[in-house]
Design a protein around this motif. Structure first.
Motif, PDB file in Angstrom:
ATOM      1  N   GLY A  13     -43.725  27.562 139.568  1.00  0.00           N
ATOM      2  CA  GLY A  13     -43.328  28.590 138.616  1.00  0.00           C
ATOM      3  C   GLY A  13     -44.250  28.595 137.416  1.00  0.00           C
ATOM      4  N   ALA A  61     -42.916  37.279 143.343  1.00  0.00           N
ATOM      5  CA  ALA A  61     -41.822  36.326 143.480  1.00  0.00           C
ATOM      6  C   ALA A  61     -40.564  36.979 142.914  1.00  0.00           C
ATOM      7  N   ARG A  63     -36.758  37.566 141.683  1.00  0.00           N
ATOM      8  CA  ARG A  63     -35.739  36.777 140.987  1.00  0.00           C
ATOM      9  C   ARG A  63     -34.358  37.277 141.395  1.00  0.00           C
ATOM     10  N   TRP A  71     -30.669  42.386 144.173  1.00  0.00           N
ATOM     11  CA  TRP A  71     -31.132  41.416 145.160  1.00  0.00           C
ATOM     12  C   TRP A  71     -32.083  42.003 146.208  1.00  0.00           C
ATOM     13  N   GLY A  74     -35.485  41.853 144.917  1.00  0.00           N
ATOM     14  CA  GLY A  74     -35.976  40.474 144.889  1.00  0.00           C
ATOM     15  C   GLY A  74     -36.378  39.994 146.267  1.00  0.00           C
ATOM     16  N   VAL A  78     -40.078  38.704 147.601  1.00  0.00           N
ATOM     17  CA  VAL A  78     -40.269  37.395 148.230  1.00  0.00           C
ATOM     18  C   VAL A  78     -40.961  37.551 149.586  1.00  0.00           C
ATOM     19  N   TYR A 103     -39.287  30.278 140.892  1.00  0.00           N
ATOM     20  CA  TYR A 103     -39.267  31.346 141.893  1.00  0.00           C
ATOM     21  C   TYR A 103     -40.623  31.619 142.546  1.00  0.00           C
ATOM     22  N   LEU A 106     -41.098  29.938 145.931  1.00  0.00           N
ATOM     23  CA  LEU A 106     -40.253  30.275 147.073  1.00  0.00           C
ATOM     24  C   LEU A 106     -41.002  30.950 148.213  1.00  0.00           C
ATOM     25  N   ARG A 130     -32.848  25.273 141.929  1.00  0.00           N
ATOM     26  CA  ARG A 130     -32.353  26.235 142.913  1.00  0.00           C
ATOM     27  C   ARG A 130     -33.303  26.440 144.084  1.00  0.00           C
ATOM     28  N   VAL A 131     -34.578  26.670 143.793  1.00  0.00           N
ATOM     29  CA  VAL A 131     -35.542  26.876 144.876  1.00  0.00           C
ATOM     30  C   VAL A 131     -35.681  25.612 145.714  1.00  0.00           C
TER      31      VAL A 131
END
Length: 396
Positions: A13, A61, A63, A71, A74, A78, A103, A106, A130-131
């Motif tokens: 990140g 990336a 979020r 979503w 996002g 990704v 992020y 990911l 989280r990732v």
């Protein structure tokens, strides 16, 4: 001359907390003769401190916040980042990918999983991010900075290795320097920071807390404090009203020198902060950021507090009176600060970069034979994936 080398990709990140250990690993892998490239976001590509040899590839990336309506956007970002990472892997032929959270890591980790590329994740905090949580089941190894990491499932214990959190070489060089002399009647040098932009609560509480110290101790204070730009003048007036000498700025270029001179640190409990305090051995009063994801800053304080190298105050309890009480307890006798400094030093893991590099080197196929002109430092040019933006930071 020729020598065996491997190619590695690091993914992180765009914040200093993710990139500082990534840069430290890049330096160590480069020192060992390997080729390294970086996947990050635009902030990460432009952040100060990036090694000159490290090409940064900016990938989308997505979020994922609390609004599920965003979503799909996002997920789309990704997946585009994953496709671009796969093109980079096809060009660069890495032996392994190392993810540092955030992020931007990911899509690269997802690409490594689908491509069968060995991967390692490094967690800087005492709570698995989280990732890293999302990908922990798919990677070959999980490198941690603390012996106890929350949100790390027991079934992954077999691939966990404690390495520590790599710190900047300029900070690591201070590790063998003695704790600055603190004697009865001598100056008490206090360093106050709240992250890259300072913290307003520190600007509001610290000057008043220092003013509440007994007059004999208050007269010995020498303060260095990093403040938010909009708070600078107000903090300067507070210190002046208390007749406490203080050097204030929004940024100190020689932060290593300030840390070397400090008898006591007051500030947040981010991963990089803790790793630098323990590398150098400096006592601290830590105020964990209450809105930190999964309350990870509070978890970061556990080891150093248990060892006696720091005291932690939750922000709701961080009052001028409580701060004065804790400073007085630490500074009342010279040996108390010195003992706390030694306890913090004992928590340091100065070989973190080397241990992480050892772990990373253990994955991947046979080394690639690459021609390296050692006398000029030049290497064979690496291609960039179609669609990825490769940037080389200007010399600072």
């Amino acid at each position: 001359m020729t020598r065996a080398t491997k190619h590695y990709v690091l993914a992180a990140g765009g914040t200093g907390g993710h990139l500082t250990p990534a840069f430290a690993l890049a330096y160590e892998l480069d020192r060992r003769g390997h080729h390294v490239e970086l996947i990050t976001d635009r902030r990460g590509a432009e952040i100060p401190g990036k090694p000159d040899f490290l090409t940064a590839h900016i990938l989308p990336a997505g979020r994922f916040g609390k609004n599920p309506l965003k979503w799909p956007q996002g997920i789309s970002a990704v997946m585009e980042g994953r496709r671009m990472a796969l093109r980079l892997f096809d060009s660069f032929q890495p032996s392994a990918l190392v993810g540092f959270g955030g992020y931007p890591a990911l899509p690269a980790l997802l690409a490594a999983s689908s491509a069968g590329l060995p991967s390692v994740i490094h967690e800087q905090n005492a709570v698995l991010g989280r990732v890293n949580r999302l990908l922990a089941g798919k990677v070959n190894a999980i490198a941690t900075s603390y012996p106890e990491v929350d949100r790390l499932k027991p079934q992954y214990a077999g691939k966990v290795e404690l390495v520590g959190n790599p710190v900047r070489p300029a900070v690591l060089a201070l590790r063998e320097e003695p704790f600055p002399p603190f004697i009865d009647g001598g100056l008490l040098r206090v360093l106050v920071t709240g992250g890259s932009q300072g913290a307003r609560v520190l600007s509001e509480v610290v000057p008043d807390g220092l003013a509440m110290l007994p007059p004999a101790l208050r007269a010995r204070l020498q303060i260095t404090q990093q403040c938010r730009p909009e708070d600078l003048e107000a903090v300067r007036k507070r210190y002046a009203s208390h007749e406490i000498p203080a050097e204030l700025a929004t940024y100190f270029e020689d932060m290593e020198a300030r840390l070397a001179d400090a008898h006591l640190f007051i500030g947040r409990a981010g991963a990089s902060t803790i790793s630098e305090l323990t590398a150098v051995g400096r006592p601290a009063i830590l105020i964990p950021l209450p809105i930190a994801t999964d309350d990870h800053q509070a978890a970061n304080t556990r080891e150093i507090v248990k060892a006696g190298g720091a005291r932690a105050i939750r922000q709701p309890n961080f009052t001028a009176k409580e701060l004065a009480k804790q400073i007085q307890a630490l500074a009342q006798h010279p040996e108390t600060l010195a003992n706390a400094a030694h306890a913090a030093w004992n928590c340091g893991r100065p070989d973190a970069a080397e241990k992480l590099a050892d772990l990373v080197e253990s994955f991947g196929g046979a080394p690639i034979q690459d021609v390296i002109r050692v006398n000029t430092g030049k290497t064979a040019t690496q291609g960039s994936p179609s669609g990825a933006v490769a940037t080389q930071e200007m010399s600072e």
